[in-house]
Design a protein around this motif. Structure first.
Motif, PDB file in Angstrom:
ATOM      1  N   SER A   4       0.828  -1.206   0.000  1.00  0.00           N
ATOM      2  CA  SER A   4       0.000   0.000   0.000  1.00  0.00           C
ATOM      3  C   SER A   4       0.864   1.259   0.000  1.00  0.00           C
ATOM      4  O   SER A   4       0.610   2.208  -0.746  1.00  0.00           O
ATOM      5  CB  SER A   4      -0.919   0.005   1.226  1.00  0.00           C
ATOM      6  OG  SER A   4      -1.813  -1.083   1.210  1.00  0.00           O
ATOM      7  N   ILE A  52      -2.990   5.211   4.458  1.00  0.00           N
ATOM      8  CA  ILE A  52      -3.614   4.121   3.694  1.00  0.00           C
ATOM      9  C   ILE A  52      -5.139   4.277   3.698  1.00  0.00           C
ATOM     10  O   ILE A  52      -5.802   3.977   2.695  1.00  0.00           O
ATOM     11  CB  ILE A  52      -3.193   2.754   4.263  1.00  0.00           C
ATOM     12  CG1 ILE A  52      -1.683   2.554   4.104  1.00  0.00           C
ATOM     13  CG2 ILE A  52      -3.936   1.620   3.556  1.00  0.00           C
ATOM     14  CD1 ILE A  52      -1.136   1.314   4.778  1.00  0.00           C
ATOM     15  N   SER A  53      -5.704   4.753   4.796  1.00  0.00           N
ATOM     16  CA  SER A  53      -7.158   4.978   4.855  1.00  0.00           C
ATOM     17  C   SER A  53      -7.593   6.011   3.828  1.00  0.00           C
ATOM     18  O   SER A  53      -8.675   5.895   3.226  1.00  0.00           O
ATOM     19  CB  SER A  53      -7.568   5.443   6.251  1.00  0.00           C
ATOM     20  OG  SER A  53      -7.331   4.438   7.218  1.00  0.00           O
ATOM     21  N   ALA A 104      -7.615   4.396   0.414  1.00  0.00           N
ATOM     22  CA  ALA A 104      -8.720   3.425   0.383  1.00  0.00           C
ATOM     23  C   ALA A 104     -10.056   4.149   0.200  1.00  0.00           C
ATOM     24  O   ALA A 104     -10.921   3.676  -0.548  1.00  0.00           O
ATOM     25  CB  ALA A 104      -8.732   2.611   1.674  1.00  0.00           C
ATOM     26  N   ARG A 124     -10.585   5.089  -3.332  1.00  0.00           N
ATOM     27  CA  ARG A 124     -10.972   3.934  -4.132  1.00  0.00           C
ATOM     28  C   ARG A 124     -12.450   3.595  -3.919  1.00  0.00           C
ATOM     29  O   ARG A 124     -13.179   3.278  -4.864  1.00  0.00           O
ATOM     30  CB  ARG A 124     -10.102   2.732  -3.766  1.00  0.00           C
ATOM     31  CG  ARG A 124      -8.713   2.762  -4.378  1.00  0.00           C
ATOM     32  CD  ARG A 124      -8.006   1.422  -4.214  1.00  0.00           C
ATOM     33  NE  ARG A 124      -6.973   1.251  -5.206  1.00  0.00           N
ATOM     34  CZ  ARG A 124      -5.678   1.359  -4.981  1.00  0.00           C
ATOM     35  NH1 ARG A 124      -5.245   1.635  -3.749  1.00  0.00           N
ATOM     36  NH2 ARG A 124      -4.796   1.191  -5.954  1.00  0.00           N
ATOM     37  N   GLY A 166      -6.062  -3.333  -5.181  1.00  0.00           N
ATOM     38  CA  GLY A 166      -5.705  -2.195  -4.340  1.00  0.00           C
ATOM     39  C   GLY A 166      -6.568  -2.047  -3.101  1.00  0.00           C
ATOM     40  O   GLY A 166      -6.051  -1.924  -1.980  1.00  0.00           O
ATOM     41  N   ASN A 204      -5.464  -2.534   0.789  1.00  0.00           N
ATOM     42  CA  ASN A 204      -5.554  -1.378   1.688  1.00  0.00           C
ATOM     43  C   ASN A 204      -6.361  -1.711   2.941  1.00  0.00           C
ATOM     44  O   ASN A 204      -5.954  -1.364   4.066  1.00  0.00           O
ATOM     45  CB  ASN A 204      -6.205  -0.195   0.979  1.00  0.00           C
ATOM     46  CG  ASN A 204      -5.391   0.373  -0.156  1.00  0.00           C
ATOM     47  OD1 ASN A 204      -5.918   1.046  -1.038  1.00  0.00           O
ATOM     48  ND2 ASN A 204      -4.091   0.089  -0.178  1.00  0.00           N
ATOM     49  N   SER A 209      -4.529  -4.008   5.286  1.00  0.00           N
ATOM     50  CA  SER A 209      -3.468  -3.233   5.936  1.00  0.00           C
ATOM     51  C   SER A 209      -4.010  -2.437   7.112  1.00  0.00           C
ATOM     52  O   SER A 209      -3.414  -2.420   8.201  1.00  0.00           O
ATOM     53  CB  SER A 209      -2.825  -2.271   4.926  1.00  0.00           C
ATOM     54  OG  SER A 209      -2.255  -2.955   3.845  1.00  0.00           O
TER      55      SER A 209
END
Length: 526
Positions: free
Chosen positions: A105, A434-435, A438, A441, A458, A462, A465
């Protein structure tokens, strides 16, 4: 704000990018390749440092800074106390697997925005406009905290190894706290030399050290395989122990995961050197993933080997040498000179790991100061015209660790608890960054082009993770043992909370007016 400063991450137009099919050639040592120049132009940043790291040297830099097989030996005492040998082995494998998702990520974002800022820059580009300034500001401070305390941690561990060596060779030696603090300063002095006067040679130095890192792995593990008395395999792989008396072996093993997690925190180190790497968008993410895989496997094999050599867990934990792996070396070789040679090898790698940590945290601080995120930003964002490094940021790191090391004069336990807050700080920065990607997305928003694209995997990567990191984050605030005395409390939560409160207050007082976030300097699609 001028139109050409509007972010691409909050618009629906095609992102500004290096044109597909355009030749990616080296332009100069400072500018790097045409792709590097395009990336810096898109992010609205001026190239000030030399791009003298290449594929092999940045991989070496990343592997040395993580130094997982060395770290698992240094932190084994925590896992052995919480989970025993089986807890260390299987807990490490779980953590390594989880960090594989985290690394992927972070690597994708490092390719999208290859800048020394790392997490706080990625948050600024990917967070919703309504909260990007505040979130990126807090993450910037957490990054500064995490990397500054990393330098304090590595220099402290190196100092402990030196004291263990002295005690190994002189049984009458009685370690004193002030001696430990002076040893920390000695390690910092070496780091200062290599990060200033020898900064241009840093890629070569770290490239050579990674050879020692790999060769040292075999130099340590072969004697352990050949000479050590071995515990039964059934005990090593299946015996979970609650040596700290939590009252629950599963809980004890879960607390022990933090020891393994500390071996992988800092996996994104190469990203903070991105502005000194040629073809960074391609090279950095691959260096991160190879570092995770190569170092991770080295660490697991070393962890298993170490557990086979620990025939008596409590005697190793309570060793008078103060460093459990030195006691294992003594037990294995049956020779003080033999154990000394192996420990000196470990010490050498630890010191140059600290050199790399200092380089990383000075670049992260420099980038945050460049975006007006810290007090005295103009001073910390200056790049030496001769050395081409953020010299003032190197000095503030030295000063921070020197001042922090004074805590060791009063209590080494308090010192280790304070510096452990860096793990929680880094985990938080990973979770938030990472949030943010995400969420983009999930909302179906357009992402920046990446030379390390996770594609349709992806979002699952994410999410896994984030869940994994939140789990680790909770346990990072647990004490090493239940019902601790005041001196044995995990004071990381106090330091962590203090930094968060300070960042919020400073943001309200000054940051609100001075800090707009890196996203506001990013150029629109062309």
């Amino acid at each position: 704000m001028a139109d050409d400063k509007v972010t691409t991450s909050h618009v629906d137009s095609e992102p500004y990018r290096f044109a597909e099919g355009e030749p990616n050639v080296l332009t100069s040592e400072k500018e790097g390749t045409t792709a590097d120049k395009s990336d810096m132009d898109r992010m609205g940043k001026r190239q000030e440092t030399r791009r003298n790291f290449r594929h092999v040297t940045i991989l070496g830099f990343s592997m040395v800074i993580l130094a997982t097989w060395e770290a698992i030996l240094a932190t084994a005492v925590f896992a052995l106390g919480n989970g025993g040998t089986a807890g260390l082995i299987w807990g490490y494998l779980i953590v390594m697997t989880g960090f594989g998702f985290v690394s992927a990520s972070l690597a994708e974002m490092a390719s999208m925005a290859p800048t020394s800022g790392g997490q706080y820059h990625w948050v600024s580009e990917f967070a919703p406009r309504s909260c990007q300034r505040f979130l990126s500001y807090v993450v910037g401070w957490l990054g500064v905290l995490g990397w500054q305390t990393a330098a304090a941690t590595v220099s402290y561990l190196a100092g402990k190894q030196i004291q263990g060596l002295i005690l190994l060779n002189n049984a009458s030696y009685a370690p004193k706290p002030w001696q430990g603090t002076l040893l920390i300063w000695a390690v910092l002095a070496i780091c200062w030399v290599f990060n200033t006067f020898l900064s241009r040679k840093l890629p070569l130095v770290e490239g050579l050290i990674v050879i020692l890192h790999v060769a040292g792995f075999f130099a340590v593990i072969v004697p352990l395989w050949v000479m050590a008395d071995r515990a039964p395999a059934s005990d090593v792989f299946t015996l979970f122990q609650d040596n700290m008396e939590w009252g629950s072996t599963p809980l004890s093993a879960m607390v022990g995961l933090i020891g393994a997690a500390s071996c992988f925190v800092g996996i994104e180190a190469g990203a903070h050197m991105a502005e000194e790497v040629r073809d960074a968008a391609y090279v950095i993410p691959r260096a991160m993933m190879w570092t995770w895989l190569g170092n991770g496997l080295f660490g697991w094999v070393m962890g298993i080997t170490f557990c086979f050599c620990v025939t008596d867990t409590m005697s190793v934990l309570m060793t008078p040498l103060g460093v459990p792996f030195i006691q294992v070396f003594v037990n294995t070789t049956g020779s003080v000179p033999g154990a000394t040679v192996l420990t000196v090898l470990m010490l050498f790698i630890s010191i140059f790991g600290c050199v790399a940590v200092m380089a990383t945290n000075s670049r992260q601080l420099f980038a945050f100061a460049r975006d007006k995120g810290v007090p005295f930003s103009d001073m910390f964002s200056q790049v030496s015209p001769t050395l081409k490094i953020p010299l003032n940021s190197v000095y503030v790191t030295l000063l921070f660790v020197v001042l922090l090391s004074l805590i060791n004069l009063g209590s080494s336990v308090a010192y280790t608890q304070v510096i452990s807050l860096g793990v929680a700080a880094m985990l938080t920065s990973y979770i938030i960054s990472i949030s943010c990607i995400a969420l983009k997305r999930i909302r179906g928003k357009l992402l920046l082009p990446s030379k390390f694209n996770l594609g349709r995997w992806g979002l699952p990567v994410n999410i896994i993770s984030i869940v994994f990191l939140v789990y680790l984050w909770v346990f990072s605030f647990f004490p090493a043992a239940p019902h601790p005395r005041v001196a044995d409390m995990n004071w990381a939560v106090l330091g962590y909370g203090t930094v968060i409160i300070f960042a919020v207050l400073y943001y309200l007082v000054r940051g609100w007016y001075n800090y707009v976030g890196p996203v506001e300097y990013v150029r629109k699609g062309r």
